[in-house]
Design an enzyme around this catalytic site. Structure first.
Site, mmCIF file in Angstrom:
data_model
loop_
_atom_site.group_PDB
_atom_site.id
_atom_site.type_symbol
_atom_site.label_atom_id
_atom_site.label_comp_id
_atom_site.label_asym_id
_atom_site.label_seq_id
_atom_site.Cartn_x
_atom_site.Cartn_y
_atom_site.Cartn_z
ATOM 1 N N ILE A 129 0.855 -0.974 -0.114
ATOM 2 C CA ILE A 129 -0.168 0.119 -0.131
ATOM 3 C C ILE A 129 1.140 0.902 -0.288
ATOM 4 C CG2 ILE A 129 -1.903 -0.913 0.994
ATOM 5 C CD1 ILE A 129 -0.724 0.128 3.954
ATOM 6 N N ASP A 130 2.157 1.279 0.302
ATOM 7 C CA ASP A 130 2.981 2.565 0.588
ATOM 8 C C ASP A 130 3.320 3.223 -0.976
ATOM 9 O OD1 ASP A 130 2.921 2.059 3.239
ATOM 10 O OD2 ASP A 130 4.228 1.069 3.787
ATOM 11 N N ARG A 165 -14.492 22.244 13.633
ATOM 12 C CA ARG A 165 -12.803 22.057 14.461
ATOM 13 C C ARG A 165 -11.701 21.800 13.167
ATOM 14 N NH1 ARG A 165 -16.083 17.108 17.468
ATOM 15 N NH2 ARG A 165 -17.034 18.038 18.933
ATOM 16 N N ARG A 174 4.706 4.223 5.534
ATOM 17 C CA ARG A 174 5.315 4.189 6.292
ATOM 18 C C ARG A 174 6.677 5.145 6.110
ATOM 19 N NH1 ARG A 174 9.658 -1.041 5.654
ATOM 20 N NH2 ARG A 174 9.047 -0.613 3.140
ATOM 21 N N ARG A 268 -9.066 17.287 16.574
ATOM 22 C CA ARG A 268 -9.713 15.395 16.855
ATOM 23 C C ARG A 268 -8.316 14.739 15.938
ATOM 24 N NH1 ARG A 268 -11.991 17.136 20.727
ATOM 25 N NH2 ARG A 268 -13.684 17.117 21.361
ATOM 26 N N GLN A 276 -6.495 0.243 5.578
ATOM 27 C CA GLN A 276 -6.268 0.667 4.460
ATOM 28 C C GLN A 276 -5.339 -0.874 3.406
ATOM 29 O OE1 GLN A 276 -3.844 4.316 5.226
ATOM 30 N NE2 GLN A 276 -3.724 3.482 6.893
HETATM 31 O O1 F6P Z 1 4.311 -1.426 4.560
HETATM 32 C C1 F6P Z 1 2.608 -1.601 4.696
HETATM 33 C C2 F6P Z 1 2.324 -1.337 5.872
HETATM 34 O O2 F6P Z 1 1.116 -1.500 6.328
HETATM 35 C C3 F6P Z 1 2.973 0.189 6.237
HETATM 36 O O3 F6P Z 1 2.681 1.215 6.070
HETATM 37 C C4 F6P Z 1 2.964 0.561 7.819
HETATM 38 O O4 F6P Z 1 3.931 0.507 8.702
HETATM 39 C C5 F6P Z 1 3.382 -1.362 8.606
HETATM 40 O O5 F6P Z 1 2.947 -1.456 7.119
HETATM 41 C C6 F6P Z 1 2.308 -1.852 9.512
HETATM 42 O O6 F6P Z 1 2.602 -3.081 9.575
HETATM 43 P P1 F6P Z 1 1.936 -3.941 10.691
HETATM 44 O O7 F6P Z 1 0.660 -5.055 9.548
HETATM 45 O O8 F6P Z 1 3.093 -5.437 10.909
HETATM 46 O O9 F6P Z 1 1.689 -3.168 11.426
#
Ligand code: F6P
Length: 368
Positions: A129-130, A165, A174, A268, A276
């Site tokens: 997803i990153d 707000r 990441r 908030r 996601q």
């Molecule tokens: O690399 C995909 C990702 O969803 C990042 O966006 C996020 O920082 C990380 O993995 C979360 O990892 P985990 O599922 O181990 O909490």
């Protein structure tokens, strides 16, 4: 032909579509035997594999997650403190595989590159997803994540406006700001804070106060890896048993606390988290992942091992795994979503980030 498929690292929408793309192409064109490896490299370490039939991959195109399971804790070079990489290479030979198609992010591609030095053949399929893999303009899973984040911003817009707000949405991503950037543009956020441009708190406060006068509310999208100028990334957990032991999270609340000391408006925070990553892939990701899967099958068929499928200028291609390993692709300054947003007055928390539209020439900016 006997080909293994594994899905490693964090899951994302579109993985099943890609598995189906690889498996169906290889079965249809070459009558290949396809072996599903369970939970990424963990299946190779613990010898958990199963043949995949047409029936197994039927009806999975639109399903989230991965039918093979995944793991981001299975590093053959450091498995509970032990190097089991030779054992994994032996199992590969025992299975009689010509190649493993490995679907993963930079962590998985790095493992494939290192394991290929032990005589194993790999073809990489980029997923995350990153959207932060080097060598490719896009990864599947990203579009679905952006859809979810953008829809969330739409919802924060209406409730934020009703209550006057400051609404903060924290996205994943990441060390790269792609999800926050695209979702922020798609959801008309007032401010997009991403790791590539550390934010200046005075600038964030200035934008909020300005908005309070002009339209009474502010929507901020902040990527989990964003930092304040001179500050550190906010972590949720450190020391996770995985190739990347850091789990980010909490920067939205950190910013909220900072703002509450400086402004009177209510603030908030919503942390979107794993929402996601789960659920059905968008139609774009279904098509994209299917095509990437079928292209990966072509690399296998032509024995172009040691490469990862890429998308470059809208063409499918491939790069050497070693070019992908140990790298992260962040948002560059010539990205059109960034340039367009800045030109429309969206703040990235950095008062020095400016765009001069009259200086832009054809080909200067890149679509992402
Ligand atoms: O690399 C995909 C990702 O969803 C990042 O966006 C996020 O920082 C990380 O993995 C979360 O990892 P985990 O599922 O181990 O909490």
């Amino acid at each position: 032909m006997r080909v293994g498929i594994l899905t490693g690292g964090g899951d994302c929408s579109g993985l099943n579509a890609a598995v189906r793309g690889v498996a169906k192409s290889l079965m249809h064109q070459y009558g290949a035997e396809v072996i599903g490896i369970e939970e990424g490299f963990l299946g190779m370490i613990e010898k958990r594999t199963r043949p995949l039939s047409l029936e197994d991959i039927d009806g999975i195109l639109d399903k989230g997650g991965t039918l093979l399971g995944t793991s981001n804790r299975a590093n053959p070079f450091d498995f509970g403190g032990k190097d089991v990489s030779d054992q994994v290479a032996e199992y590969y030979n025992e299975l009689g595989l010509d190649c493993i198609v490995s679907m993963g992010g930079d962590g998985s591609m790095t493992l494939c590159y290192e394991m290929s030095k032990k005589g194993m053949n790999f073809v990489g399929v980029p997923k995350t997803i990153d959207n932060d893999l080097t060598g490719t303009d896009r990864t599947f899973g990203f579009d679905t994540a952006v859809n979810i984040a953008a829809e969330s911003i739409d919802r924060l817009q209406t409730t934020g406006k009703s209550h006057k707000r400051v609404m903060i949405l924290e996205t994943m991503g990441r060390y790269a700001g792609w999800i926050a950037l695209h979702a922020g543009v798609a959801g008309a956020a007032d401010m997009i804070l991403i790791p590539e441009f550390p934010y200046d708190l005075d600038e964030v406060v200035r934008v909020i106060k300005d908005n309070e006068k002009k339209k009474s509310y502010t929507v901020i999208v902040i990527a989990e890896g964003a930092t304040q100028k001179g500050g550190h990334m906010v972590t949720d957990k450190v020391g996770v048993d995985a190739p990347d032991p850091i789990r980010l999270g909490g920067v939205g609340r950190f910013l909220q606390t900072q703002l509450e000391e400086r402004i009177d408006q209510e603030v908030r925070t919503t942390i979107l988290g794993h929402i996601q990553r789960g659920g059905a892939p968008s139609p774009f990701d279904r098509i994209f992942a299917t095509n990437v899967g079928a292209y990966a099958a072509s690399l296998v068929a032509s024995k172009r091992y040691g490469r990862m499928v890429t998308v470059s200028n809208n063409h499918l291609s491939s790069v050497l795994l070693e070019e992908v390993a140990h790298n992260t692709r962040t948002v560059p300054k010539d990205d059109m979503s960034l340039v367009g947003a800045v030109s429309m007055g969206v703040s990235f928390g950095d008062p020095n980030l400016k765009v001069s539209l009259s200086d832009l020439k054809d080909g200067d900016v890149k679509m992402s």
